[in-house]
Design a protein around this motif. Structure first.
Motif, mmCIF file in Angstrom:
data_model
loop_
_atom_site.group_PDB
_atom_site.id
_atom_site.type_symbol
_atom_site.label_atom_id
_atom_site.label_comp_id
_atom_site.label_asym_id
_atom_site.label_seq_id
_atom_site.Cartn_x
_atom_site.Cartn_y
_atom_site.Cartn_z
ATOM 1 N N LYS A 85 1.070 -1.620 0.036
ATOM 2 C CA LYS A 85 -0.154 0.012 -0.129
ATOM 3 C C LYS A 85 1.218 1.077 0.185
ATOM 4 O O LYS A 85 0.627 2.382 -0.497
ATOM 5 N N TYR A 86 2.147 1.293 0.977
ATOM 6 C CA TYR A 86 2.907 2.767 1.043
ATOM 7 C C TYR A 86 3.730 2.581 -0.085
ATOM 8 O O TYR A 86 3.922 3.821 -1.272
ATOM 9 N N ALA A 87 3.944 1.876 -0.844
ATOM 10 C CA ALA A 87 5.122 1.971 -2.053
ATOM 11 C C ALA A 87 3.724 1.933 -3.323
ATOM 12 O O ALA A 87 3.953 3.072 -4.273
ATOM 13 N N ILE A 88 2.643 1.923 -3.378
ATOM 14 C CA ILE A 88 1.107 2.111 -4.326
ATOM 15 C C ILE A 88 1.815 3.647 -4.040
ATOM 16 O O ILE A 88 1.186 4.767 -4.924
ATOM 17 N N VAL A 89 1.265 4.239 -2.915
ATOM 18 C CA VAL A 89 1.209 6.171 -2.455
ATOM 19 C C VAL A 89 1.829 6.062 -2.595
ATOM 20 O O VAL A 89 2.141 7.630 -3.425
ATOM 21 N N LEU A 90 3.161 6.328 -2.441
ATOM 22 C CA LEU A 90 4.993 6.732 -2.750
ATOM 23 C C LEU A 90 4.572 6.740 -4.872
ATOM 24 O O LEU A 90 5.445 8.046 -5.082
ATOM 25 N N THR A 91 4.174 5.415 -4.850
ATOM 26 C CA THR A 91 4.475 6.016 -6.538
ATOM 27 C C THR A 91 3.278 6.787 -7.325
ATOM 28 O O THR A 91 3.695 7.645 -8.233
#
Length: 205
Positions: free
Chosen positions: A25-31
């Motif tokens: 989820k954090y990776a998606i938000v960061l992307t």
């Protein structure tokens, strides 16, 4: 034995799966944030106005009016020879300094030479504003290079020039003058070594 392995695998799954889910989820938000930042920066770069063109520094003497001093109005003398002021270059002296606004041209001119503002109004010379200059001699050499006079530095032609420093109040400023006499002279180019020398070289009568 197999049951124990399965149970351990389930325990690892139960422990790791939530962590992986959160990380994903954090990776998606960061992307998404990086993509948005990229789009915003791209738009801002496209909308950023282009920097204003640097004002022309050179003085094309061949393009100046090929005339001597006007018959009426204030008379400018260069070593007692009547001349017309064809071009004037001004520059602040010292790094980080700026010239006064263009609206103060008359004050600058009269600080250089009393009555020069009237000469400018009558002769209508080309006026250039240069960036800051470090030394008076360096400015003079750059000025003579940018305002190339015909012949050997103007000698044997009607063209002549002078360059050096003066002060507006306590503010040091560089000035370069391109002048034209009515007939050929041997005046050429003169470097003004100190401020008081201006009155020995050019005068308004």
């Amino acid at each position: 034995m197999a049951e124990n392995l399965i149970e351990q695998a389930n325990q690892w799954k139960d422990a790791i799966l939530p962590w992986l889910t959160t990380l994903f989820k954090y990776a998606i938000v960061l992307t998404i944030l990086l993509a948005v930042a990229y789009v915003v920066l791209t738009v801002l770069r496209r909308r950023r106005p282009a920097p204003p063109p640097q004002e022309e520094l050179g003085v094309d003497v061949k393009g100046l009016r090929d005339e001597g001093p006007p018959p009426a109005g204030p008379v400018l003398h260069f070593y007692n020879v009547p001349v017309r002021l064809a071009a004037l270059v001004l520059a602040p002296a010292g790094r980080g300094r700026e010239l006064p606004p263009a609206s103060q041209l008359d004050a600058l001119a009269d600080a250089l030479l009393p009555g020069l503002a009237q000469v400018i109004a009558a002769h209508r010379p080309v006026v250039r504003r240069w960036p800051a200059q470090v030394s008076s001699r360096g400015f003079a050499l750059a000025f003579f290079n940018q305002a190339k006079l015909p012949g050997q530095g103007g000698k044997g032609t009607p063209w002549c020039a002078a360059a050096g420093a003066f002060k507006l109040g306590k503010t040091p400023i560089m000035a370069g003058l391109v002048m034209r006499a009515a007939a050929p002279t041997s005046l050429g180019q003169v470097i003004v070594e100190h401020e008081a020398q201006w009155l020995d070289i050019v005068r308004v009568k």
